[in-house]
Design an enzyme around this catalytic site. Structure first.
Site, mmCIF file in Angstrom:
data_model
loop_
_atom_site.group_PDB
_atom_site.id
_atom_site.type_symbol
_atom_site.label_atom_id
_atom_site.label_comp_id
_atom_site.label_asym_id
_atom_site.label_seq_id
_atom_site.Cartn_x
_atom_site.Cartn_y
_atom_site.Cartn_z
ATOM 1 N N HIS A 39 0.816 -1.224 0.000
ATOM 2 C CA HIS A 39 0.000 0.000 0.000
ATOM 3 C C HIS A 39 0.850 1.275 0.000
ATOM 4 O O HIS A 39 0.507 2.245 0.671
ATOM 5 C CB HIS A 39 -0.936 0.005 1.213
ATOM 6 C CG HIS A 39 -1.990 -1.057 1.142
ATOM 7 N ND1 HIS A 39 -3.164 -0.894 0.452
ATOM 8 C CD2 HIS A 39 -2.027 -2.312 1.655
ATOM 9 C CE1 HIS A 39 -3.894 -1.996 0.553
ATOM 10 N NE2 HIS A 39 -3.220 -2.871 1.276
ATOM 11 N N ASP A 99 -0.723 -4.732 6.123
ATOM 12 C CA ASP A 99 -1.676 -5.683 5.537
ATOM 13 C C ASP A 99 -1.382 -5.937 4.064
ATOM 14 O O ASP A 99 -0.705 -5.143 3.406
ATOM 15 C CB ASP A 99 -3.101 -5.126 5.678
ATOM 16 C CG ASP A 99 -3.238 -3.763 5.001
ATOM 17 O OD1 ASP A 99 -2.349 -2.907 5.229
ATOM 18 O OD2 ASP A 99 -4.195 -3.552 4.250
ATOM 19 N N GLU A 100 -1.930 -7.029 3.564
ATOM 20 C CA GLU A 100 -1.975 -7.347 2.130
ATOM 21 C C GLU A 100 -0.632 -7.122 1.433
ATOM 22 O O GLU A 100 -0.551 -6.413 0.444
ATOM 23 C CB GLU A 100 -3.051 -6.497 1.435
ATOM 24 C CG GLU A 100 -4.441 -6.783 1.953
ATOM 25 C CD GLU A 100 -5.516 -6.023 1.189
ATOM 26 O OE1 GLU A 100 -6.466 -6.680 0.733
ATOM 27 O OE2 GLU A 100 -5.414 -4.785 1.045
ATOM 28 N N VAL A 101 0.409 -7.715 1.982
ATOM 29 C CA VAL A 101 1.731 -7.538 1.377
ATOM 30 C C VAL A 101 1.972 -8.656 0.363
ATOM 31 O O VAL A 101 2.026 -9.830 0.709
ATOM 32 C CB VAL A 101 2.829 -7.522 2.456
ATOM 33 C CG1 VAL A 101 4.193 -7.365 1.806
ATOM 34 C CG2 VAL A 101 2.569 -6.387 3.437
#
Ligand SMILES: *[C@@H]1O[C@H](CO)[C@@H](O)[C@H](O)[C@H]1NC(C)=O
Ligand SMILES: *[C@@H]1O[C@H](CO)[C@@H](O)[C@H](O)[C@H]1NC(C)=O
Ligand SMILES: *[C@@H]1O[C@H](CO)[C@@H](O)[C@H](O)[C@H]1NC(C)=O
Ligand SMILES: *[C@@H]1O[C@H](CO)[C@@H](O)[C@H](O)[C@H]1NC(C)=O
Length: 539
Positions: free
Chosen positions: A279, A332-334
């Site tokens: 992100h 998150d969401e790596v």
């Protein structure tokens, strides 16, 4: 007549008679004419027939306070209260014609703490009373709080006791005497806004903060930057905001400072987020060295020391503006594909003997150390806990989002938790109903009182992909209010069946509209239009 209830607001219907039933068929067993306070306090007692009219020179008395109000937080809060209760109708009665004994002359507020520091865990309790009629003695409401922030909550509650009387054409407080004792169930009651997917102008953010105070939410989680844009000025690395959508869609340091100041004066803390290492694509617009390569642009380059210097610069600048105890580091969401496919990073990993998952952990823990060095405690999204929870700093608060049942595991591991499970508390999920927001219980399956204490609260998340200044308010409200009651009101006072609170929530929604907040109808899903002609109070 004085009624007292703790666990059963429903009792009111049987016990209570109403005055002006201007409501069309409330869908609920709570009385339309009775207690309408949202969120419901810890305890409320009130009378029946008697009322006071709010005097023209309704004023504030602070005698006996230890609080000097040097920054005029209380005085400004009081004058906002007056604006709010006067905004609905023109008071065209001649108040001098009323007997002094029928008037409420002001509110006497006693605050015991001299400090106006707003910090995590600040005492937000208050006691509010409005006396019954006592001829010969000018009547004043009385509000007592440990801190000015408890007093601000008490003023919000008082504003909800006021209504316009269409016969006398004055503002009145009905059903006196009132005695209210109140304090929040959780100290963290958050709302996330996302200024990366869409820029939100300063006045919009301020209006969101105003509306949070009406519902007693107390943390604005500011998800400032993300993949799509980097709107905030960072003096230590002045090219970072080259990642903004446009020159106009940016916040200066003075803007950010103003948001924090504005929020603090309303009892709202600002939790700033910098979401690493995923992100973060927009960071590389100003500093391409942060990208693994021109063709593969996130997560941030884990192998480059410059990456951590930039994070250090950002958090150093943050620490001068964002004084809340916590900073949010995302995590998150790596998706580590770019680390695998970029030769210089692949070589670095090999040299360090790391797999991609090790590098993810290395990155998050190193960012945590940097934040700790600037005096912050930490918040990270739950993947960090799910992947390497036992290695997180003990100063971490794990922010749940993926699903239910996570808080249980986090607190069993002795860490603190914020609940935001996306199936119930994501406002961008337009088809999540207000009933789902209302019934989402942060302490579900957590029985041990010591573990319950580790759940510091919850947060509703207004992700910004499909909200901009034109529709953010009606996407947030009224569903955020349903969660606000869950987070404020004692468990035993909460309705087990949300249909029982429909009328009271509809009343709060109409109150928001009256105050200029674009809250959507309650009965639709997120931000739906009214389904047809009809009273605000039933839609
Ligand atoms: C209200 O309560 C009564 C009895 O307690 C019940 O019969 C009725 O169905 C309830 N109405 C609603 C709208 O829930
Ligand atoms: C309001 O009422 C008082 C007392 O009856 C009277 O003296 C005064 O002139 C009135 N004011 C107006 C504007 O009507
Ligand atoms: C003001 O502070 C003093 C000293 O701490 C304390 O004794 C007193 O109770 C406080 N007053 C109020 C109204 O809380
Ligand atoms: C991960 O990133 C790579 C490279 O950018 C991309 O091709 C792939 O689709 C991504 N995977 C997921 C699950 O998003």
């Amino acid at each position: 007549m004085a009624l007292h209830y703790h666990s059963s607001p429903i009792l009111l219907l049987q016990l209570f008679f109403y005055f002006s039933v201007s409501f069309a068929a409330p869908r609920s067993n709570e009385t339309a004419g009775g207690v309408r306070i949202w969120p419901l306090p810890v305890s409320v007692t009130h009378g029946g027939h008697h009322r006071f009219y709010v005097a023209k020179d309704f004023h504030l008395i602070t005698e006996g306070s230890n609080f000097s109000d040097a920054s005029r937080i209380l005085e400004d809060g009081f004058s906002r209260l007056l604006d709010l209760v006067r905004v609905a109708h023109v008071v065209d009665a001649n108040l001098s014609r009323f007997a002094s004994s029928s008037l409420l002359h002001g509110i006497h507020i006693v605050v015991s703490s001299p400090s106006d520091e707003l910090q995590y865990g600040v005492d937000e309790s208050y006691r509010l009373s409005v006396p019954g009629p006592a001829p010969g003695k000018p009547a004043y409401a009385y509000l007592k709080a440990r801190t000015v922030y408890g007093a601000l909550h008490g003023l919000q509650t008082f504003s909800q006791l006021c209504s316009f009387n269409f016969e006398s054409r004055v503002i009145e407080v009905r059903m006196v005497p009132w005695n209210i004792i109140d304090q929040p169930r959780f100290s963290y009651r958050g709302l996330l806004i996302d200024t990366s997917r869409h820029y939100q102008p300063l006045p919009v953010i301020k209006k969101v903060i105003d509306s949070m105070a009406y519902a007693k939410l107390n943390v604005l989680h500011w998800h400032i930057v993300d993949t799509q844009s980097f709107p905030l000025e960072i003096p230590s690395f002045p090219n970072l905001w080259f990642g903004a959508y446009s020159k106009q869609e940016r916040y200066t340091i003075a803007d950010a400072t103003e948001i924090v100041r504005y929020a603090q004066r309303r009892g709202v803390s600002v939790l700033a987020e910098v979401d690493v290492p995923g992100h973060a694509l927009s960071w590389g617009v100003g500093y391409p060295a942060l990208w693994p390569s021109k063709d593969c642009q996130q997560p941030l380059d884990v192998s480059n020391e410059f990456t951590f210097r930039v994070i250090n610069g950002i958090l150093s600048d943050f620490s001068k503006i964002f004084k809340y105890r916590f900073v949010h580091l995302g995590g998150d969401e790596v998706n580590t594909t770019c680390w695998t496919v970029t030769p210089h990073i692949r070589n670095w990993l090999r040299k360090k003997g790391m797999k991609e998952s090790d590098a993810y952990k290395y990155f998050v823990l190193r960012a945590q150390k940097i934040a700790l060095s600037h005096g912050y405690e930490l918040v990270n999204w739950e993947e960090t806990f799910n992947d390497f929870g036992s290695e997180l700093s003990r100063k971490t608060v794990v922010h749940n989002w993926l699903g239910t049942g996570v808080a249980q595991k986090v607190v069993a591991a002795g860490l603190r938790c914020i609940v935001s499970n996306q199936d119930s508390w994501y406002l961008d999920h337009i088809d999540t109903s207000w009933e789902q927001f209302y019934t989402n219980e942060p302490l579900q399956n957590i029985k041990d009182p010591r573990q319950q204490k580790l759940v510091i609260g919850g947060e509703v998340c207004m992700w910004g992909e499909v909200v901009d200044a034109s529709n953010i308010e009606q996407t947030i409200w009224p569903r955020a209010a349903a969660a606000a009651e869950r987070l404020w009101t004692p468990y035993d006072n909460l309705a087990k069946d949300p249909s029982q609170v429909f009328a009271r929530l509809a009343h709060f929604r109409c109150l928001l509209n009256q105050r200029g907040i674009d809250a959507a109808p309650v009965s639709g899903l997120g931000r739906s239009a009214p389904w047809g002609p009809g009273s605000c109070f039933v839609q």
